[in-house]
Design a protein around this motif. Sequence first.
Motif, short mmCIF file in Angstrom:
data_model
loop_
_atom_site.label_atom_id
_atom_site.label_comp_id
_atom_site.label_asym_id
_atom_site.label_seq_id
_atom_site.Cartn_x
_atom_site.Cartn_y
_atom_site.Cartn_z
N THR A 115 0.86 -1.15 -0.19
CA THR A 115 0.02 0.04 -0.08
C THR A 115 1.04 1.35 0.05
OG1 THR A 115 -1.85 1.20 1.03
CG2 THR A 115 -0.06 0.14 2.55
N SER A 116 0.45 2.15 -0.66
CA SER A 116 1.17 3.64 -0.67
C SER A 116 0.34 4.61 -0.51
CB SER A 116 1.68 3.85 -2.30
OG SER A 116 2.37 4.98 -2.40
N TYR A 117 0.67 5.44 0.25
CA TYR A 117 0.03 6.64 0.81
C TYR A 117 1.07 7.87 1.35
CZ TYR A 117 1.94 4.82 5.24
OH TYR A 117 2.67 4.33 6.16
N GLU A 118 0.22 8.86 1.45
CA GLU A 118 1.04 10.30 1.38
C GLU A 118 1.07 10.68 2.96
OE1 GLU A 118 0.23 13.08 -1.33
OE2 GLU A 118 1.31 12.47 -2.98
N VAL A 119 2.20 11.33 3.25
CA VAL A 119 2.22 11.65 4.87
C VAL A 119 2.74 13.09 4.58
CG1 VAL A 119 3.09 11.49 7.10
CG2 VAL A 119 2.30 9.56 5.82
N ARG A 120 1.89 14.21 5.48
CA ARG A 120 2.47 15.46 5.49
C ARG A 120 2.78 15.68 6.82
NH1 ARG A 120 1.66 20.04 2.56
NH2 ARG A 120 0.13 19.07 1.08
N GLU A 121 4.04 16.27 7.05
CA GLU A 121 4.68 16.43 8.34
C GLU A 121 4.86 18.10 8.28
OE1 GLU A 121 8.07 14.01 8.90
OE2 GLU A 121 7.04 12.21 9.34
N ASP A 122 4.17 18.60 9.45
CA ASP A 122 4.36 20.04 9.50
C ASP A 122 3.93 20.80 8.18
OD1 ASP A 122 5.13 19.43 12.17
OD2 ASP A 122 7.36 19.65 11.66
N ASP A 123 4.65 21.80 7.78
CA ASP A 123 4.40 22.40 6.69
C ASP A 123 5.35 21.94 5.40
OD1 ASP A 123 2.59 23.96 7.87
OD2 ASP A 123 4.13 25.55 8.66
N ARG A 124 6.00 21.00 5.79
CA ARG A 124 6.88 20.20 4.66
C ARG A 124 5.86 19.73 3.60
NH1 ARG A 124 11.17 17.11 8.10
NH2 ARG A 124 9.41 16.51 9.33
N LYS A 125 6.80 19.43 2.34
CA LYS A 125 5.97 18.67 1.45
C LYS A 125 5.86 17.29 1.62
CE LYS A 125 6.96 17.30 -3.46
NZ LYS A 125 8.11 17.47 -4.76
N PRO A 126 4.58 16.69 1.14
CA PRO A 126 4.00 15.52 1.49
C PRO A 126 5.10 14.57 1.03
CG PRO A 126 2.24 16.64 0.56
CD PRO A 126 3.55 17.65 0.31
N THR A 127 5.31 13.37 1.74
CA THR A 127 6.05 12.31 1.57
C THR A 127 5.18 11.03 1.12
OG1 THR A 127 6.45 11.65 3.76
CG2 THR A 127 7.97 13.04 2.66
N ARG A 128 5.63 10.31 0.17
CA ARG A 128 4.84 9.00 -0.29
C ARG A 128 5.48 7.94 0.37
NH1 ARG A 128 3.57 7.35 -6.43
NH2 ARG A 128 1.89 5.97 -5.81
N ARG A 129 4.86 7.30 1.02
CA ARG A 129 5.58 6.07 1.72
C ARG A 129 4.85 4.78 1.52
NH1 ARG A 129 5.73 8.46 8.03
NH2 ARG A 129 7.32 10.08 7.54
N VAL A 130 5.57 3.34 1.52
CA VAL A 130 5.24 2.28 1.08
C VAL A 130 5.23 1.44 2.30
CG1 VAL A 130 5.53 0.30 -0.61
CG2 VAL A 130 5.96 2.78 -1.12
N GLU A 131 4.50 0.56 2.29
CA GLU A 131 4.55 -0.88 3.28
C GLU A 131 3.72 -1.93 2.97
OE1 GLU A 131 2.55 -0.45 7.07
OE2 GLU A 131 1.71 1.49 6.53
N ILE A 132 3.96 -2.92 3.42
CA ILE A 132 3.30 -4.56 3.00
C ILE A 132 1.75 -4.06 3.57
CG2 ILE A 132 3.04 -6.77 3.47
CD1 ILE A 132 6.18 -6.86 4.00
N ILE A 133 0.98 -4.57 2.83
CA ILE A 133 -0.45 -4.16 3.35
C ILE A 133 -0.99 -4.76 4.41
CG2 ILE A 133 -1.69 -6.07 1.80
CD1 ILE A 133 -3.79 -3.89 0.83
N HIS A 134 -0.74 -5.96 4.82
CA HIS A 134 -1.01 -6.68 6.05
C HIS A 134 0.03 -7.51 6.73
CE1 HIS A 134 -4.03 -9.34 8.44
NE2 HIS A 134 -4.41 -8.10 8.54
N GLU A 135 -0.11 -7.31 8.05
CA GLU A 135 1.00 -8.17 8.82
C GLU A 135 1.00 -9.72 8.65
OE1 GLU A 135 4.34 -7.46 11.35
OE2 GLU A 135 2.63 -5.88 11.00
N SER A 136 -0.16 -10.17 8.22
CA SER A 136 -0.38 -11.58 8.12
C SER A 136 0.10 -12.23 6.78
CB SER A 136 -2.06 -12.04 7.83
OG SER A 136 -2.31 -11.36 6.68
N LEU A 137 0.34 -11.30 6.11
CA LEU A 137 1.29 -11.94 4.76
C LEU A 137 2.44 -12.20 5.07
CD1 LEU A 137 0.71 -11.86 1.72
CD2 LEU A 137 1.93 -9.79 1.58
N LEU A 138 3.24 -11.56 6.16
CA LEU A 138 4.59 -12.16 6.49
C LEU A 138 4.73 -13.52 7.06
CD1 LEU A 138 5.50 -8.86 8.42
CD2 LEU A 138 6.03 -9.23 6.05
#
Length: 326
Positions: A115-138
């Motif tokens: 899954t990919s999503y954007e995170v905005r911290e303070d007034d900085r430019k949003p950053t796009r992050r990636v992680e495995i969609i579900h813990e069970s997949l591991l």
Amino acid sequence: EMLAEVEGERGALPLLAFAVSRLWEKRDRENGLLTSQAYQEIGGVGGALARHAEATVDKIGADRLPVIRETFRNLVTAEGTRAVREWDELLSVFSDSSDDSQAVLRSLIDARLLTSYEVREDDRKPTRRVEIIHESLLANWPRLVRWQTQDADAAQLRDQLRQAAKTWNEQGRSDDTLWTGAAYREFASWRERYPGGLTESEEAFATAMTAFATRRRRRRRIAAAAAFAVLIVVLAIVGTLWRRSVLATRRAEAPKLLALGQIELETDPTSALAWARASLQVADTDEGRLFALRALSKGPIARILVMDTELGQAHGANFSPDGEWV
């Protein structure tokens, strides 16, 4: 039960879609029921997702399997949990084939394995992050479990490297935060056998560590060479002073030996010459040489040889001071 498995997860709806579609295939057609037994047979949400993951890998293609593995290697921690990585940072591992790796990453996201999503911290430019969609997949995807097992020895230091590189960047890439000594030697040994790649920031951290270690070795070599040079100079000075002291002592001793020879000069030139030789061995002086010449000028010196009484042969002779008689 299905909702409980996906509670709080990003992309929960696609996870449910996977599970529901598999459950629908296993439905009790005669009675028109979705049963708990069928749900257990598909392995729950995690099992459905694992089967979908394997199908997705087959669809992407075996030639891209190394890219898929490296992607998941960077998204799993040493403890077997999900790691969140920034989009650009994750892709920087594949600097040699960024287009291909980006296509694989998008395929994994489209297949809802990541899954990919954007995170905005303070007034900085949003950053796009990636992680495995579900813990069970591991835990439920056999291929990923096998990959984690194979990488278990290297994963711990990789996590430490990731955190150290982050700290190094946050503190202005100061040399004070670089690994040195035993920590750097352990990293260097790990890097030689680590099968994966490093992100751009991790690679920069590794390069800085190597450069810093090289500078430290060069400084140590220079310091050692300087210390050795100083030691040589000190030894040379001490040696010179010692030689001068010995020479001074010998020069003081030589006249005493000549004085003893002076006593014997008129009565026994041979003894006088012996004293002269002894003086010259202590210190080769002009006075000693001149005295030796004076002793020789008195006439031939005595030569005393051993007499062999058993053979009855004379192997020795005493010469008279004037050299006329033996």
